[in-house]
Design a protein around this motif. Structure first.
Motif, short mmCIF file in Angstrom:
data_model
loop_
_atom_site.label_atom_id
_atom_site.label_comp_id
_atom_site.label_asym_id
_atom_site.label_seq_id
_atom_site.Cartn_x
_atom_site.Cartn_y
_atom_site.Cartn_z
N THR A 144 0.87 -1.17 0.00
CA THR A 144 0.00 0.00 0.00
C THR A 144 0.91 1.22 0.00
N GLY A 186 -1.94 5.96 3.01
CA GLY A 186 -2.57 5.56 4.26
C GLY A 186 -3.99 5.07 4.11
N ASP A 223 -3.97 1.57 2.93
CA ASP A 223 -3.49 0.71 3.99
C ASP A 223 -4.61 0.42 4.99
N CYS A 230 -7.65 -1.75 2.99
CA CYS A 230 -7.24 -2.81 2.08
C CYS A 230 -8.32 -3.89 2.00
N HIS A 267 3.16 -1.68 4.12
CA HIS A 267 2.78 -0.29 3.85
C HIS A 267 4.04 0.55 3.70
N GLY A 285 4.35 4.36 2.65
CA GLY A 285 3.60 5.55 2.29
C GLY A 285 4.43 6.59 1.55
#
Length: 145
Positions: free
Chosen positions: A80, A83, A86, A89, A100, A102
Motif C-alpha cells: 500500500t 494511508g 493501507d 485494504c 505499507h 507511504g
C-alpha cells in the motif's frame, strides 16, 4: 525462476501506484509481475504520466482499475502506497504479504504550487522517492516472499 506477483495499491490508482508499477516493470520485469490498483479508480493522472516519461518510463499503456479486478491473481506481495489504502485494504488481498510504504500525494502537494513547473516538481519528487524504493528496497522485500 517464477516471477512474483506484486500489487501496488493506492486510493484512486491514478498516480503513486501507477508510478510504482511502472518502476517495477522497468527495474524488475525479469523477477516481478507488477500490478497496480485502487480502492477506487480515478483514471490516469496526466502529470504522473508526464514525469514518468521524462524519466524514461512510459506508463501510458497502464490503466486505472479497481483492486477487485485482480481477485483471481495469486498475489505474493501487496504494497500500500497511501494511508487510506493501507487502512481500507480489501480483505481478499490479505492472503498475500502486506507491507505499507507511504508516499506523499503529488496532486495534494501540487495544489500549493505557485506555477505549473512547481506543481510538476511535486510529482517529480514523489516519482524519484518511489523509484528509489522500487529499485533499491523492493528486492529485499521480495526475498521474504
Amino acid at each position: 525462476m517464477t516471477k512474483k506477483n506484486v500489487l501496488f495499491l493506492c486510493t484512486g490508482n491514478s498516480c503513486r501506484s501507477q508510478m510504482a508499477e511502472g518502476w517495477a516493470r522497468h527495474f524488475h520485469s525479469d523477477t516481478i509481475e507488477a500490478y497496480s490498483a485502487g480502492i477506487e479508480a480515478h483514471g490516469m493522472n496526466p502529470n504522473a504520466m508526464q514525469v514518468m516519461k521524462e524519466a524514461g518510463v512510459d506508463i501510458s499503456g497502464q490503466s486505472s482499475k479497481l483492486a477487485s479486478t485482480l481477485a483471481d491473481v495469486p498475489l505474493d506481495l501487496v504494497i500500500t502506497v497511501c494511508g487510506h489504502a493501507d487502512e481500507n485494504c480489501p480483505a481478499f488481498l490479505t492472503k498475500a504479504k502486506l507491507v505499507h510504504i507511504g508516499f506523499d500525494d503529488p496532486p495534494k502537494l501540487a495544489k500549493e504550487a505557485s506555477s505549473e513547473e512547481a506543481a510538476l516538481d511535486c510529482y517529480r519528487r514523489v516519482r524519484d522517492e518511489i523509484r528509489d524504493f522500487v529499485e533499491g528496497k523492493l528486492p529485499d522485500l521480495m526475498a521474504g516472499v
